[in-house]
Enzyme design. Sequence first.
Site, short mmCIF file in Angstrom:
data_model
loop_
_atom_site.label_atom_id
_atom_site.label_comp_id
_atom_site.label_asym_id
_atom_site.label_seq_id
_atom_site.Cartn_x
_atom_site.Cartn_y
_atom_site.Cartn_z
N ASP A 11 0.84 -1.19 0.00
CA ASP A 11 0.00 0.00 0.00
C ASP A 11 0.88 1.25 0.00
O ASP A 11 2.02 1.22 0.49
CB ASP A 11 -0.90 0.02 1.23
CG ASP A 11 -2.01 -1.02 1.15
OD1 ASP A 11 -2.42 -1.36 0.03
OD2 ASP A 11 -2.46 -1.50 2.21
N TYR A 41 6.09 -9.02 8.41
CA TYR A 41 5.77 -7.59 8.50
C TYR A 41 6.00 -7.08 9.93
O TYR A 41 5.75 -7.81 10.91
CB TYR A 41 4.30 -7.33 8.16
CG TYR A 41 3.89 -7.65 6.75
CD1 TYR A 41 4.04 -6.70 5.74
CD2 TYR A 41 3.32 -8.87 6.44
CE1 TYR A 41 3.63 -6.98 4.44
CE2 TYR A 41 2.91 -9.16 5.14
CZ TYR A 41 3.08 -8.22 4.15
OH TYR A 41 2.67 -8.50 2.86
N ASP A 49 -6.55 1.68 7.70
CA ASP A 49 -5.19 2.22 7.74
C ASP A 49 -5.26 3.74 7.95
O ASP A 49 -6.36 4.30 8.06
CB ASP A 49 -4.44 1.86 6.44
CG ASP A 49 -5.14 2.38 5.19
OD1 ASP A 49 -5.72 3.48 5.24
OD2 ASP A 49 -5.10 1.70 4.15
N ARG A 93 -4.04 -5.20 7.51
CA ARG A 93 -5.08 -4.25 7.93
C ARG A 93 -6.24 -4.98 8.59
O ARG A 93 -6.76 -4.55 9.63
CB ARG A 93 -5.61 -3.48 6.71
CG ARG A 93 -4.73 -2.34 6.26
CD ARG A 93 -5.35 -1.63 5.07
NE ARG A 93 -5.27 -2.42 3.86
CZ ARG A 93 -6.09 -2.30 2.84
NH1 ARG A 93 -7.11 -1.45 2.90
NH2 ARG A 93 -5.94 -3.03 1.75
#
Length: 228
Positions: A47, A75, A89, A183
């Site tokens: 993103d 991550y 987000d 997310r």
Amino acid sequence: MIILIDKPGQMTSFGVVARVRRVLSEQASALAGAKRKVKVGHTGTLDPFATGLLILLSEKDTKRSDEFLKLDKVYLAELELGASSATGDPEGPITATAPIGFTPPSLDQVNAALQHFVGSIKQTPPIYSAIKIDGQRAYALARKGKTPKMPERTIEIHSIALADYAYPKLTIRVHCSSGTYIRTLAEDIGRQLGCGAYLTALRREKIGDYSIQNAQSLDHFMCAQPLL
């Protein structure tokens, strides 16, 4: 050629691809003495707000993209507890969600909530995603005010490690299968804790055996010596 880039924030993955393609094409044109466009593709986007490892392939190696799509990912994610975002987000409208008089969860409660998601779990992708619904991207439908029905999928969370916690900030490191939406995981963790949550920062550290430690910044790549 395999190129590992540390994607900067506030830039699309396609923007990174375009810049790398321009550099390689300029180099190839200089070597050939004629204008030449080098083929470049990515093996999985991040993103715009996210940073970290982006694997790019050039020329004949672009045909190898399928080799990378199903690799596990690692991550580092930062969550804001007690609030939610329309997009999951920092790019969406933020709403406070912690109940009045809510007592912040203890470290033990947070760890217990995180372990609830380890293993094979069901996940519903966010509507603000690139998944196609009836031939259209889900995010395009969402931007038109529609609420597409997102298909549930099974993903694998190999591990979740707590990196830092000081309410309302929670930082975790997630080792997961391809297709996992961090997310959505952030929102599910907030729901499990009873206060809501959304993702405020995301950094991809690994894709399979490829590590961010071996990646170069986009700025460095743009100024580097010819690679061809």
